[in-house]
Design an enzyme around this catalytic site. Structure first.
Site, mmCIF file in Angstrom:
data_model
loop_
_atom_site.group_PDB
_atom_site.id
_atom_site.type_symbol
_atom_site.label_atom_id
_atom_site.label_comp_id
_atom_site.label_asym_id
_atom_site.label_seq_id
_atom_site.Cartn_x
_atom_site.Cartn_y
_atom_site.Cartn_z
ATOM 1 C CG ASP A 39 57.121 63.361 61.863
ATOM 2 O OD1 ASP A 39 57.745 62.994 62.866
ATOM 3 O OD2 ASP A 39 56.804 62.606 60.926
ATOM 4 C CG HIS A 180 52.536 66.386 62.403
ATOM 5 N ND1 HIS A 180 51.692 65.315 62.555
ATOM 6 C CD2 HIS A 180 53.292 66.125 61.301
ATOM 7 C CE1 HIS A 180 51.915 64.446 61.578
ATOM 8 N NE2 HIS A 180 52.874 64.905 60.806
HETATM 9 NI NI NI Z 1 55.845 65.129 57.791
#
Ligand code: NI
Length: 234
Positions: A39, A180
């Site tokens: 993400d 991430h």
């Molecule tokens: Ni996010």
């Protein structure tokens, strides 16, 4: 019982686009599959992550921020060329539960357009920032809503060993892992995550391949074990 509740691959759903240039993905009804999801990118470490995934023949799904994609067009194109999947993570990470229906739709449309400009197709699924959901968000999102079941907390502790430890302990067949790629420590840890999970014979597939064709617009998913969780308005 709704037909959707029959945990089957026999049921027709909206087809997710396949990449014609790639070999067939593993059959997740026969082998243990997991989906790594990244993400908040693309960012400065994304290209190196794509190298790592390629070296391990692993496919992943990227939940991109629309505001970031123009700066990293080559990385976004490469994601698709390498057989990864692209999802929407909103324009710039707003908590969608604080927005009106029109504002949510505008935010996601703007994100779709930025991504579509680069790869000629819209993101397949939507992951709301923070996983924040309410009825307004669920009703405004016209695609499947994808959360996760394994949270590596990488953004919080920035510790590669912890990422590997959580992934190794919490992953089970059908899991969706949250990572991430904007953090160097995360990308540094990905080879060890892949090696650890490979020891348990997991195959790394995209969200589309993990869920086969069972994803329904407006429905919220966290893993491929519970193919039906919530409907809009629940
Ligand atoms: Ni996010």
């Amino acid at each position: 019982m709704s037909a959707l509740l029959v945990g089957g691959f026999v049921l027709a759903g909206p087809a997710l686009p396949a990449n014609a240039d790639e070999p067939d993905p593993p059959d997740c009804t026969k082998v243990d599959c997991v989906a790594l999801t990244f993400d908040d990118g693309p960012g400065e470490h994304t290209d190196r992550l794509l190298d790592i995934l390629g070296e391990h023949d692993a496919k992943a799904t990227f939940y991109l921020l629309g505001s970031q994609v123009d700066e990293y067009k080559d990385e976004v194109k490469r994601m698709v060329m390498d057989g990864h999947e692209i999802g929407s993570h909103s324009w710039e990470h707003a908590d969608l539960t604080t927005l009106s229906t029109d504002e949510i739709e505008d935010d996601l449309d703007r994100t779709d357009k930025a991504i579509n400009n680069i790869i000629d197709k819209d993101p397949v699924t939507v992951r709301p920032p923070y996983g924040a959901l309410n009825d307004t968000v669920r009703q405004a999102v016209d695609r499947p809503i994808m959360l996760w079941d394994v949270d590596t907390l990488d953004w919080q502790h920035h510790n590669g060993d912890k990422i590997v430890d959580i992934a190794g302990k919490e992953t089970s067949p059908g899991s969706v892992l949250l990572l991430h790629d904007i953090h160097k420590t995360t990308v540094d840890a990905v080879p060890a995550v892949l090696e650890t999970l490979s020891e348990d014979d997991y195959e790394f597939v995209t969200i589309g391949d993990l869920f086969q064709e069972d994803l329904e617009p407006g429905t919220v998913y966290s893993d491929a074990r519970s193919e039906y969780t919530q409907q809009p308005g629940d």
